[in-house]
Each structure stands twice: as structure tokens, then as C-alpha cells.
Design a protein around this motif. Sequence first.
Motif, PDB file in Angstrom:
ATOM      1  N   ALA A   1     -48.511   0.049  33.569  1.00  0.00           N
ATOM      2  CA  ALA A   1     -48.553  -1.413  33.369  1.00  0.00           C
ATOM      3  C   ALA A   1     -46.988  -2.286  33.315  1.00  0.00           C
ATOM      4  CB  ALA A   1     -49.616  -2.196  31.966  1.00  0.00           C
ATOM      5  N   ASP A   2     -45.970  -0.877  33.004  1.00  0.00           N
ATOM      6  CA  ASP A   2     -44.279  -1.631  32.534  1.00  0.00           C
ATOM      7  C   ASP A   2     -43.780  -1.887  34.016  1.00  0.00           C
ATOM      8  OD1 ASP A   2     -45.035  -1.420  30.247  1.00  0.00           O
ATOM      9  OD2 ASP A   2     -44.264   0.341  30.059  1.00  0.00           O
ATOM     10  N   LEU A   3     -43.977  -1.303  34.763  1.00  0.00           N
ATOM     11  CA  LEU A   3     -44.305  -0.522  36.508  1.00  0.00           C
ATOM     12  C   LEU A   3     -44.401  -1.999  36.898  1.00  0.00           C
ATOM     13  CD1 LEU A   3     -44.103   2.559  38.736  1.00  0.00           C
ATOM     14  CD2 LEU A   3     -44.773  -0.130  39.764  1.00  0.00           C
ATOM     15  N   TRP A   4     -45.428  -3.172  36.692  1.00  0.00           N
ATOM     16  CA  TRP A   4     -46.028  -3.587  37.725  1.00  0.00           C
ATOM     17  C   TRP A   4     -45.514  -4.923  36.766  1.00  0.00           C
ATOM     18  CZ3 TRP A   4     -52.066  -2.611  37.836  1.00  0.00           C
ATOM     19  CH2 TRP A   4     -52.319  -1.992  38.546  1.00  0.00           C
ATOM     20  N   ALA A   5     -44.762  -4.810  36.088  1.00  0.00           N
ATOM     21  CA  ALA A   5     -44.461  -6.205  34.984  1.00  0.00           C
ATOM     22  C   ALA A   5     -42.916  -6.106  35.767  1.00  0.00           C
ATOM     23  CB  ALA A   5     -44.123  -5.693  33.596  1.00  0.00           C
ATOM     24  N   LEU A   6     -42.545  -4.684  35.627  1.00  0.00           N
ATOM     25  CA  LEU A   6     -41.000  -5.671  36.221  1.00  0.00           C
ATOM     26  C   LEU A   6     -40.915  -5.562  38.002  1.00  0.00           C
ATOM     27  CD1 LEU A   6     -39.656  -1.890  34.866  1.00  0.00           C
ATOM     28  CD2 LEU A   6     -38.553  -4.207  34.505  1.00  0.00           C
ATOM     29  N   GLU A   7     -42.274  -5.526  39.162  1.00  0.00           N
ATOM     30  CA  GLU A   7     -42.071  -5.680  39.762  1.00  0.00           C
ATOM     31  C   GLU A   7     -42.289  -6.730  40.031  1.00  0.00           C
ATOM     32  OE1 GLU A   7     -42.004  -4.066  43.616  1.00  0.00           O
ATOM     33  OE2 GLU A   7     -40.790  -3.159  41.473  1.00  0.00           O
ATOM     34  N   ARG A   8     -43.354  -7.366  38.909  1.00  0.00           N
ATOM     35  CA  ARG A   8     -43.714  -8.942  39.339  1.00  0.00           C
ATOM     36  C   ARG A   8     -41.894  -9.288  38.951  1.00  0.00           C
ATOM     37  NH1 ARG A   8     -48.278  -7.813  36.072  1.00  0.00           N
ATOM     38  NH2 ARG A   8     -46.551  -7.903  33.905  1.00  0.00           N
ATOM     39  N   ALA A   9     -41.160  -9.177  37.965  1.00  0.00           N
ATOM     40  CA  ALA A   9     -39.929  -9.932  37.880  1.00  0.00           C
ATOM     41  C   ALA A   9     -39.438  -9.687  38.835  1.00  0.00           C
ATOM     42  CB  ALA A   9     -39.331  -9.400  36.505  1.00  0.00           C
ATOM     43  N   ALA A  10     -39.199  -9.072  39.848  1.00  0.00           N
ATOM     44  CA  ALA A  10     -38.484  -8.873  41.518  1.00  0.00           C
ATOM     45  C   ALA A  10     -37.329  -8.922  41.284  1.00  0.00           C
ATOM     46  CB  ALA A  10     -38.730  -9.631  42.053  1.00  0.00           C
TER      47      ALA A  10
END
Length: 201
Positions: free
Chosen positions: A92-101
Motif C-alpha cells: 500500500a505504501d509503494l502504491w501511494a508513492l507511485e500515485r504521488a509520481a
Amino acid sequence: MAERVAGPEIERLIQLLARLPGLGPRSARRAALHLIRKREELLGPLADALQAAREKILTCTVCGNVDTCDPCTVCGDDRRDRDTLVVVETVADLWALERAAALRARYHVLGGALSPLDGVGPKDLNLASLVDRVEADRVKEVILAVNATVDGQTTAHYITDLLAHLNVKTTRLAHGVPVGGELDYLDEGTLAAAIRSRTDF
């Protein structure tokens, strides 16, 4: 004791939905009723998607992300910065950082944080593979993107010690005032972290 108002199939659906994070028994009942009312539009496609997910989703053997391929899409992306490795606690943390781009780096999912009180020790996390990756890939910077909790900070310190013998820069995310945040609404710990992490203007 409340009487059952629906058949066992519907009761089971409600019980399973209630296990999802953020859904209690009441929310699960509402969600189940909505799915039943929209069974052609939602219930069928959802059942198909869940079946496909069960059959096709894998855990990446490189970083620990979840995807339908191994290595995952992130690890297979040649355009990513190979000098930087971002360490996160969960997918979930990985996905959050990817969303932030904010960066195009590679990741390493620990699978949690060190927590002696909960019985989570170094052997329960993907720490050995982290050291192996940093060494084998000649990573220049490890960004510790762990949560700002006691367990997260304990994990960050442990990783720093673990990587001390390698020629790698170890950094962590800044903590402090969120974008759009008002000082009056922030807790004392966040304000203290913001003061300590202050930068030139």
C-alpha cells in the motif's frame, strides 16, 4: 438473539465483507445490499474480478510488490533509476508513492515493521534480501520511506545499521507540516518534526 433475515449465502457475503478494512457489520450489510441490488452491473463482474485475482496475482520475487507478472511491472521498467532504492513497509505504501509520481525509482517491500511487542523480528521481514539487492545492484541511495511511528523509526534505524558496511547513502522522508496543513490543527509531534526538518527558503 437477533433472528436471521436473509439466507446463508447473503449472511456469508455480509460476514466476508465485514472482514475488509474500514467495513464494520453495518457497512458490510449496506455494501452487500448494494451489490445485490446491482447484481448484473456489479456482483457478477466483481465475482469474476475476484476469481481472476485469486488465480493470477503473484508476489514479485524481486521487490515484494503484487502484480500479475514476476518480476512485477515496476521491477521490469528499464526507465527507472537503478541507483535509488525506496524501502517501504507495505505494498500500500509503494502504491501511494507511485500515485504521488515524485520519483521513478525501484522499491523494496519489507512486509511490515519491526515490532517486538507484536513479535515481529528481523527474520519476519524482507531484510536479508534488501542487503543482497543493495550490494548486488550497487545501489547508491536507499530512501527509507517507512511510517513515522515508533515501529517505523525502529525499523529505519535497524536498516541503517544493517547497511552501514556498504558504501550507500541512506536517507529518509522528511516529516512535518503537510501541504495545505494549518499549524493550529497539527499535533505536537508533527510540529516538532517540522521544526527539526526545516529547510532554507
